[in-house]
Design an enzyme around this catalytic site. Structure first.
Site, PDB file in Angstrom:
ATOM      1  N   LYS A  36       2.344  -4.097   6.465  1.00  0.00           N
ATOM      2  CA  LYS A  36       2.684  -4.160   5.034  1.00  0.00           C
ATOM      3  C   LYS A  36       4.199  -4.045   4.832  1.00  0.00           C
ATOM      4  CE  LYS A  36      -1.307  -4.797   3.069  1.00  0.00           C
ATOM      5  NZ  LYS A  36      -1.565  -6.023   2.288  1.00  0.00           N
TER       6      LYS A  36
ATOM      7  N   TYR B 296      -1.313  -0.800  10.235  1.00  0.00           N
ATOM      8  CA  TYR B 296      -1.492  -1.402   8.901  1.00  0.00           C
ATOM      9  C   TYR B 296      -0.204  -1.249   8.086  1.00  0.00           C
ATOM     10  CZ  TYR B 296      -3.415  -1.932   4.155  1.00  0.00           C
ATOM     11  OH  TYR B 296      -3.666  -2.320   2.850  1.00  0.00           O
TER      12      TYR B 296
ATOM     13  N   SER C  90       0.856  -1.190   0.000  1.00  0.00           N
ATOM     14  CA  SER C  90       0.000   0.000   0.000  1.00  0.00           C
ATOM     15  C   SER C  90       0.892   1.241   0.000  1.00  0.00           C
ATOM     16  CB  SER C  90      -0.842  -0.010   1.266  1.00  0.00           C
ATOM     17  OG  SER C  90      -1.410   1.260   1.495  1.00  0.00           O
ATOM     18  N   SER C  91       0.362   2.343  -0.513  1.00  0.00           N
ATOM     19  CA  SER C  91       1.162   3.575  -0.525  1.00  0.00           C
ATOM     20  C   SER C  91       1.350   4.154   0.882  1.00  0.00           C
ATOM     21  CB  SER C  91       0.524   4.626  -1.443  1.00  0.00           C
ATOM     22  OG  SER C  91      -0.789   4.895  -1.030  1.00  0.00           O
ATOM     23  N   CYS C  92       0.605   3.640   1.875  1.00  0.00           N
ATOM     24  CA  CYS C  92       0.772   4.175   3.235  1.00  0.00           C
ATOM     25  C   CYS C  92       2.034   3.646   3.924  1.00  0.00           C
ATOM     26  CB  CYS C  92      -0.454   3.928   4.091  1.00  0.00           C
ATOM     27  SG  CYS C  92      -0.668   2.217   4.505  1.00  0.00           S
TER      28      CYS C  92
HETATM   29  O1  GFB Z   1      -9.685   7.027   1.947  1.00  0.00           O
HETATM   30  P1  GFB Z   1      -9.376   7.403   3.343  1.00  0.00           P
HETATM   31  O2  GFB Z   1     -10.273   6.847   4.386  1.00  0.00           O
HETATM   32  O3  GFB Z   1      -7.928   6.980   3.754  1.00  0.00           O
HETATM   33  O4  GFB Z   1      -9.454   9.001   3.491  1.00  0.00           O
HETATM   34  P2  GFB Z   1      -6.414   7.525   3.623  1.00  0.00           P
HETATM   35  C1  GFB Z   1      -8.830   9.889   2.606  1.00  0.00           C
HETATM   36  C2  GFB Z   1      -9.159  11.311   2.950  1.00  0.00           C
HETATM   37  O5  GFB Z   1     -10.545  11.558   2.680  1.00  0.00           O
HETATM   38  C3  GFB Z   1      -8.970  11.687   4.419  1.00  0.00           C
HETATM   39  C4  GFB Z   1     -11.158  12.200   3.769  1.00  0.00           C
HETATM   40  O6  GFB Z   1      -8.433  13.001   4.482  1.00  0.00           O
HETATM   41  C5  GFB Z   1     -10.394  11.665   4.977  1.00  0.00           C
HETATM   42  O7  GFB Z   1     -10.565  12.510   6.103  1.00  0.00           O
HETATM   43  N1  GFB Z   1     -12.616  11.914   3.772  1.00  0.00           N
HETATM   44  C6  GFB Z   1     -13.574  12.851   3.583  1.00  0.00           C
HETATM   45  C7  GFB Z   1     -13.216  10.738   3.993  1.00  0.00           C
HETATM   46  N2  GFB Z   1     -14.796  12.295   3.701  1.00  0.00           N
HETATM   47  C8  GFB Z   1     -14.592  10.987   3.949  1.00  0.00           C
HETATM   48  C9  GFB Z   1     -15.491   9.891   4.151  1.00  0.00           C
HETATM   49  O8  GFB Z   1     -16.714  10.031   4.136  1.00  0.00           O
HETATM   50  N3  GFB Z   1     -14.930   8.661   4.349  1.00  0.00           N
HETATM   51  C10 GFB Z   1     -13.565   8.481   4.364  1.00  0.00           C
HETATM   52  N4  GFB Z   1     -13.093   7.245   4.551  1.00  0.00           N
HETATM   53  N5  GFB Z   1     -12.701   9.509   4.209  1.00  0.00           N
HETATM   54  C11 GFB Z   1      -5.984   5.025   3.974  1.00  0.00           C
HETATM   55  C12 GFB Z   1      -5.334   4.198   5.052  1.00  0.00           C
HETATM   56  O9  GFB Z   1      -5.655   6.322   4.262  1.00  0.00           O
HETATM   57  O10 GFB Z   1      -5.490   4.746   2.689  1.00  0.00           O
HETATM   58  C13 GFB Z   1      -5.243   2.797   4.692  1.00  0.00           C
HETATM   59  O11 GFB Z   1      -6.004   4.428   6.268  1.00  0.00           O
HETATM   60  C14 GFB Z   1      -4.792   2.558   3.270  1.00  0.00           C
HETATM   61  O12 GFB Z   1      -4.362   2.186   5.570  1.00  0.00           O
HETATM   62  C15 GFB Z   1      -5.516   3.441   2.288  1.00  0.00           C
HETATM   63  O13 GFB Z   1      -3.414   2.788   3.155  1.00  0.00           O
HETATM   64  C16 GFB Z   1      -4.994   3.320   0.886  1.00  0.00           C
HETATM   65  O14 GFB Z   1      -6.019   7.746   2.206  1.00  0.00           O
HETATM   66  O15 GFB Z   1      -6.195   8.686   4.530  1.00  0.00           O
END
Ligand code: GFB
Length: 317
Positions: free
Chosen positions: A141, A137, A108-110
């Site tokens: 990875k 996580y 993953s890119s994280c």
């Molecule tokens: O996709 P996401 O949950 O994960 O959130 P990450 C990306 C951005 O979207 C964050 C915002 O800044 C969230 O605050 N966001 C806005 C939302 N509205 C929403 C919403 O309704 N739902 C969600 N989920 N986000 C993940 C990692 O990070 O990326 C994992 O936690 C994994 O481990 C994945 O690596 C690829 O991009 O921040």
């Protein structure tokens, strides 16, 4: 891989695994093996080894993982580290024991540091502190990557590690709490349109930037890499472009046809501020993504419309 090679896809019902199965079938690979989680618990070493002993797969796609968005990662840190460590360790070790010719591990890119220079090159791995919301996580990875490299070095295996950027597409998890941002936005905008709501609420400030790859493009890259990539070094898969969450929300709203406003909830975490992969290593090998973000969102929205009545699928995909 030969067309009749025996190929095991771990995680074949998930977003990534199901796309890999679709892609393999499209190219005429038919000797595919998979098991549901009811049939085979990938966290149990004895079950995984018995399965490998019985099936002896020649190629392994390790797409099984505990995944989720920012809320799920922050809320279930023990599951994110334990489940992922167990799954990857059991499958990689069984692939070594039962002499798989090649294994493709999906990271993953994280895995890159929170404040990594952009775009993020493969060599920036372990050059700084991780983003706290998904550190367990990411550590799992990173352990998977190091496991693959260590087995290659000591046992002469051919285990490759592929780092995709944020993914989306058919088969995604649309649960509003546990999902990633893109499926959450599709659902939020759709429900707001149907209910005639005046606004949609988005987590965080809207300023973080993210890159999104359509999952069928990732599957295409995986097929390319399992056939042509043999290096120990990890390799990024992305589109090479990013946008703010605000821009993403505006685009999803437009595609879904929602005409109200967007509100931000800055009490929710933003996560890492920037996350754009440097994809030049993969581009130099001759592969690049084909699906534009707009086209991909349209297809993902269509899939959501076709599956929204089966709630269980939406929440466990
Ligand atoms: O996709 P996401 O949950 O994960 O959130 P990450 C990306 C951005 O979207 C964050 C915002 O800044 C969230 O605050 N966001 C806005 C939302 N509205 C929403 C919403 O309704 N739902 C969600 N989920 N986000 C993940 C990692 O990070 O990326 C994992 O936690 C994994 O481990 C994945 O690596 C690829 O991009 O921040």
């Amino acid at each position: 891989m030969e067309k009749n090679s025996k190929i095991y896809i771990a995680g074949h019902r998930g977003l990534v695994g199901s796309a890999i199965v679709r892609r393999l079938r499209r190219s005429g690979y038919e000797n595919l093996v998979f098991r549901t989680s009811q049939e085979l618990d990938l966290e149990r070493q004895d079950q995984v080894e018995a399965f490998f002993d019985q099936e002896r797969p020649e190629y392994v796609f390790l797409a099984a993982a505990k995944v989720g968005g920012i809320w799920a990662n922050s809320t279930f840190p023990a599951e994110f580290i334990y489940n992922n460590l167990m799954i990857e360790t059991n499958i990689a070790h069984a692939s070594y024991l039962f002499k798989a010719k090649k294994l493709l591990f999906l990271g993953s890119s994280c895995i890159y540091p929170k404040h990594c220079p952009q775009p993020m090159k493969e060599e920036y791995l372990l050059s700084g502190h991780l983003e706290p919301t998904n550190e367990p996580y990411a550590v799992a990875k990173i352990a998977g990557i190091k496991l693959c490299q260590a087995y290659n070095r000591q046992y002469g295996t051919c285990f490759i590690s592929v780092m995709p950027t944020n993914l989306y597409g058919p088969g995604d998890n649309f649960d509003l709490k546990t999902s990633h941002v893109l499926p959450a936005l599709i659902r939020k905008f759709h429900e707001a349109k149907v209910n005639g709501d005046r606004f949609v609420e988005i987590w965080g400030t809207g300023s973080p930037r993210r890159e999104f790859l359509y999952v069928d493009d990732l599957a295409d890259a995986c097929l390319f890499l399992i056939n042509y990539y043999e290096e120990d070094n990890i390799i990024n898969v992305g589109v090479g472009r990013d946008q703010t969450i605000r821009e993403l929300a505006e685009l999803v709203g437009e595609i879904v046809g929602f005409e109200g406003d967007i509100k931000f909830d800055p009490t929710q975490p933003d996560g890492t501020p920037l996350k754009l992969l440097d994809v030049s290593r993969l581009t130099d090998l001759g592969w690049q993504a084909r699906t534009s973000l707009e086209e991909g969102i349209k297809r993902a929205y269509q899939w959501y419309l076709e599956h929204q009545s089966s709630d269980s699928k939406l929440e466990s995909a």
